[in-house]
Design a protein around this motif. Structure first.
Motif, PDB file in Angstrom:
ATOM      1  N   LYS A 237       4.668   0.659  -6.168  1.00  0.00           N
ATOM      2  CA  LYS A 237       3.271   0.906  -5.771  1.00  0.00           C
ATOM      3  C   LYS A 237       2.876   2.345  -6.120  1.00  0.00           C
ATOM      4  O   LYS A 237       3.746   3.210  -6.229  1.00  0.00           O
TER       5      LYS A 237
ATOM      6  N   ARG B  80      -1.656   9.234  -7.457  1.00  0.00           N
ATOM      7  CA  ARG B  80      -3.030   9.545  -7.053  1.00  0.00           C
ATOM      8  C   ARG B  80      -2.990  10.968  -6.512  1.00  0.00           C
ATOM      9  O   ARG B  80      -2.373  11.221  -5.475  1.00  0.00           O
TER      10      ARG B  80
ATOM     11  N   ARG C  55      -9.410   5.841   1.650  1.00  0.00           N
ATOM     12  CA  ARG C  55      -9.761   5.239   0.368  1.00  0.00           C
ATOM     13  C   ARG C  55      -8.693   5.557  -0.688  1.00  0.00           C
ATOM     14  O   ARG C  55      -8.253   4.679  -1.430  1.00  0.00           O
TER      15      ARG C  55
ATOM     16  N   GLU D 280      -1.777   1.270   5.556  1.00  0.00           N
ATOM     17  CA  GLU D 280      -1.190   0.760   4.304  1.00  0.00           C
ATOM     18  C   GLU D 280       0.257   0.317   4.466  1.00  0.00           C
ATOM     19  O   GLU D 280       0.845  -0.230   3.538  1.00  0.00           O
TER      20      GLU D 280
ATOM     21  N   GLU E 294      -5.350   3.581  -0.370  1.00  0.00           N
ATOM     22  CA  GLU E 294      -5.383   2.126  -0.493  1.00  0.00           C
ATOM     23  C   GLU E 294      -4.398   1.613  -1.526  1.00  0.00           C
ATOM     24  O   GLU E 294      -4.442   2.004  -2.690  1.00  0.00           O
ATOM     25  N   GLY E 295      -3.479   0.766  -1.127  1.00  0.00           N
ATOM     26  CA  GLY E 295      -2.500   0.167  -2.042  1.00  0.00           C
ATOM     27  C   GLY E 295      -1.282   1.039  -2.306  1.00  0.00           C
ATOM     28  O   GLY E 295      -0.393   0.652  -3.060  1.00  0.00           O
ATOM     29  N   CYS E 296      -1.226   2.244  -1.697  1.00  0.00           N
ATOM     30  CA  CYS E 296      -0.099   3.152  -1.947  1.00  0.00           C
ATOM     31  C   CYS E 296       1.111   2.787  -1.089  1.00  0.00           C
ATOM     32  O   CYS E 296       0.980   2.353   0.057  1.00  0.00           O
ATOM     33  N   GLY E 297       2.293   2.995  -1.643  1.00  0.00           N
ATOM     34  CA  GLY E 297       3.535   2.754  -0.908  1.00  0.00           C
ATOM     35  C   GLY E 297       4.063   3.998  -0.222  1.00  0.00           C
ATOM     36  O   GLY E 297       4.903   3.911   0.672  1.00  0.00           O
TER      37      GLY E 297
END
Ligand code: 15L
Length: 267
Positions: free
Chosen positions: A4, A31, A61, A102, A64-67
């Motif tokens: 991720k 990111r 925001r 998350e 979002e989707g980060c591990g």
């Protein structure tokens, strides 16, 4: 590379820039965020968003989707309380709330200044273990102690995993005598971050983030759990670094010069 994306706060700082480059080269999907513009060419696979840690919605925001969230943002030196409060305390809360939503792991750039008022050990058998008392040496160190405790709470209460790195002095090379004890090489930092993210389970962990320095102040921690061991050493620089400073407070405590800032104790 991790499966991720990974969020890196403080990306425009000294350690953030180094990590962005090193992890970007390994193909991590990064990111990046900072309140300052990112000064380097953007690594392949990375995006950058300028934002303030006081802005919790922006962090949600970005996460979002980060591990994992590598939290290197905030004030990184001793400053007045009001300047530390927003980025380092409220900002931490925003990071942990994003991680909770998350199911992400937090890797927190804590600091030796959370324990800076411990005296320097007389010998190698008096090294400090990870479960020593917090003895912050200023408002900055206090914010790092609070951050470690926030990690403790989010793990106990919400199962948010977190690794707290008590970073010594992470610079290209040791430049004063204290750093023969506290220095962390960039390469050891990079390998440490890789282990923090890749290890299957971290729980709440505390790591003394310094290289394999014979003069280290620090002993036991959770490095075996994450599978990290430092490979570099400050010792080869011994003949190049200066002597001791003139200030007895600076020389007495582990936090060095930070302990002497506005020091007014008489007894
Ligand atoms: C820190 O926490 C600072 O971020 C860094 O600039 C150094 O002063 C380091 O501690 C240190 O103690 O050498």
């Amino acid at each position: 590379a991790p499966s991720k994306p990974v969020l890196l706060t403080g990306a425009s700082g000294n350690l953030g820039r180094h990590l962005a480059k090193a992890l970007g080269e390994q193909g991590w999907r990064l990111r990046l965020t900072d309140i300052m513009p990112f000064p380097d060419p953007l690594p392949a696979g990375a995006t950058f968003v300028k934002s303030d840690l006081n802005d919790g919605v922006a962090l949600l925001r970005q996460a979002e989707g980060c591990g994992a969230i590598l939290h290197f943002g905030g004030v990184s030196v001793e400053r007045p309380f009001e300047e530390v409060l927003g980025p380092n305390i409220r900002g931490l809360y925003h990071v942990y709330e994003a991680a909770r939503r998350e199911g992400a792991r937090v890797v927190f750039a804590s600091s030796n200044h959370s324990i800076g008022f411990h005296e320097r050990p007389a010998g190698n058998n008096e090294r400090l273990d990870y479960d020593c008392a917090f003895r912050p040496d200023g408002y900055y160190g206090l914010s790092k102690a609070y951050g470690e405790l926030m990690g403790r709470m989010y793990w106990d209460k919400h199962g948010v995993e977190n690794v707290n790195l008590r970073i010594g002095s992470c610079f290209p090379q040791p430049i004063d005598r204290r750093m023969l004890s506290t220095w962390l090489s960039y390469a050891d930092l990079t390998r440490l971050i890789e282990r923090c993210v890749h290890t299957p389970r971290s729980g709440h962990a505390v790591i003394w983030a310094c290289s394999d320095n014979p003069a280290s102040y620090w002993g036991r921690d959770h490095r075996d759990r994450i599978g990290w061991a430092p490979q570099d050493s400050a010792e080869p620089w011994r003949s190049e670094v200066g002597g001791i400073t003139a200030d007895p407070v600076t020389e007495r405590y582990q936090g060095g010069g930070y302990t002497a800032i506005e020091y007014s104790r008489k007894t």
